[in-house]
Design a protein around this motif. Structure first.
Motif, mmCIF file in Angstrom:
data_model
loop_
_atom_site.group_PDB
_atom_site.id
_atom_site.type_symbol
_atom_site.label_atom_id
_atom_site.label_comp_id
_atom_site.label_asym_id
_atom_site.label_seq_id
_atom_site.Cartn_x
_atom_site.Cartn_y
_atom_site.Cartn_z
ATOM 1 N N GLN A 49 0.886 -1.212 0.052
ATOM 2 C CA GLN A 49 0.038 0.135 0.167
ATOM 3 C C GLN A 49 0.930 1.367 0.187
ATOM 4 O OE1 GLN A 49 -3.422 -0.073 2.545
ATOM 5 N NE2 GLN A 49 -3.734 -2.276 2.326
ATOM 6 N N LEU A 50 1.985 1.141 -0.672
ATOM 7 C CA LEU A 50 2.980 2.233 -0.739
ATOM 8 C C LEU A 50 2.350 3.431 -1.636
ATOM 9 C CD1 LEU A 50 6.396 0.327 -1.568
ATOM 10 C CD2 LEU A 50 5.292 1.603 0.817
ATOM 11 N N THR A 51 2.253 4.649 -1.369
ATOM 12 C CA THR A 51 1.869 6.055 -2.263
ATOM 13 C C THR A 51 2.929 6.520 -3.016
ATOM 14 O OG1 THR A 51 1.579 7.130 -0.262
ATOM 15 C CG2 THR A 51 -0.319 5.919 -0.765
ATOM 16 N N ASP A 52 4.316 6.430 -2.354
ATOM 17 C CA ASP A 52 5.370 7.173 -3.118
ATOM 18 C C ASP A 52 6.660 6.170 -2.841
ATOM 19 O OD1 ASP A 52 6.779 7.850 -0.619
ATOM 20 O OD2 ASP A 52 5.190 9.263 -0.385
ATOM 21 N N VAL A 53 7.544 6.684 -3.464
ATOM 22 C CA VAL A 53 8.821 5.844 -3.498
ATOM 23 C C VAL A 53 10.167 6.866 -3.195
ATOM 24 C CG1 VAL A 53 8.197 4.745 -5.434
ATOM 25 C CG2 VAL A 53 9.341 6.585 -5.956
ATOM 26 N N LYS A 54 9.668 7.665 -2.248
ATOM 27 C CA LYS A 54 10.881 8.410 -1.558
ATOM 28 C C LYS A 54 11.719 7.674 -0.894
ATOM 29 C CE LYS A 54 7.573 12.621 -0.648
ATOM 30 N NZ LYS A 54 7.078 13.305 0.219
ATOM 31 N N ARG A 92 -0.221 1.612 -4.127
ATOM 32 C CA ARG A 92 -1.159 2.653 -4.361
ATOM 33 C C ARG A 92 -0.282 3.737 -4.632
ATOM 34 N NH1 ARG A 92 -5.233 2.474 0.529
ATOM 35 N NH2 ARG A 92 -6.279 0.608 0.222
ATOM 36 N N LEU A 93 0.758 3.417 -5.736
ATOM 37 C CA LEU A 93 1.548 4.606 -5.998
ATOM 38 C C LEU A 93 0.754 5.704 -7.061
ATOM 39 C CD1 LEU A 93 4.945 2.705 -7.040
ATOM 40 C CD2 LEU A 93 4.304 3.756 -5.055
ATOM 41 N N THR A 94 1.169 7.043 -6.417
ATOM 42 C CA THR A 94 0.589 8.046 -7.502
ATOM 43 C C THR A 94 1.802 8.871 -8.264
ATOM 44 O OG1 THR A 94 0.756 9.578 -5.616
ATOM 45 C CG2 THR A 94 -1.346 8.568 -5.765
ATOM 46 N N ASP A 95 2.979 8.602 -7.801
ATOM 47 C CA ASP A 95 4.143 9.242 -8.479
ATOM 48 C C ASP A 95 5.488 8.176 -8.383
ATOM 49 O OD1 ASP A 95 5.813 11.089 -9.555
ATOM 50 O OD2 ASP A 95 6.107 12.294 -7.655
ATOM 51 N N ASN A 109 -0.915 -0.705 -9.899
ATOM 52 C CA ASN A 109 -0.740 0.605 -9.363
ATOM 53 C C ASN A 109 -1.695 1.655 -10.134
ATOM 54 O OD1 ASN A 109 1.283 0.788 -7.072
ATOM 55 N ND2 ASN A 109 2.420 -0.310 -8.726
ATOM 56 N N PRO A 110 -2.958 1.491 -9.704
ATOM 57 C CA PRO A 110 -4.113 2.250 -10.766
ATOM 58 C C PRO A 110 -3.846 3.610 -10.817
ATOM 59 C CG PRO A 110 -5.137 1.442 -8.687
ATOM 60 C CD PRO A 110 -3.521 0.951 -8.667
#
Length: 79
Positions: free
Chosen positions: A10-15, A32-35, A53-54
């Protein structure tokens, strides 16, 4: 570290991943990546899985493919 599997977290970024410059394989499927900003710095990547990652767009994937021409990028963007 050359291989990292972070699927289904459920990650949202790759920082922070941009610091792992020796990675050759990176799996980020079903998050859940957005970027994906920063991944283009991982120039040793030969395999990257971004399927499931929709919120990622075709444009984001295209930019990554241009930045990492030797990397096999698996993805299925719908936008």
């Amino acid at each position: 570290l050359t291989k990292l599997y972070l699927g289904k977290n459920q990650l949202t970024d790759v920082k922070g991943l941009e610091k792992l410059i020796r990675l050759t394989q990176l799996s980020l499927e079903n998050n859940r990546l957005t970027d994906v900003k920063g991944i283009e710095k991982l120039t040793h990547l030969t395999w990257l899985d971004l399927r499931g990652n929709p919120n990622l767009t075709k444009g984001q994937i295209h930019k990554l493919q241009k930045a990492l021409p030797r990397c096999d990028i698996l993805s299925n963007p719908k936008k």
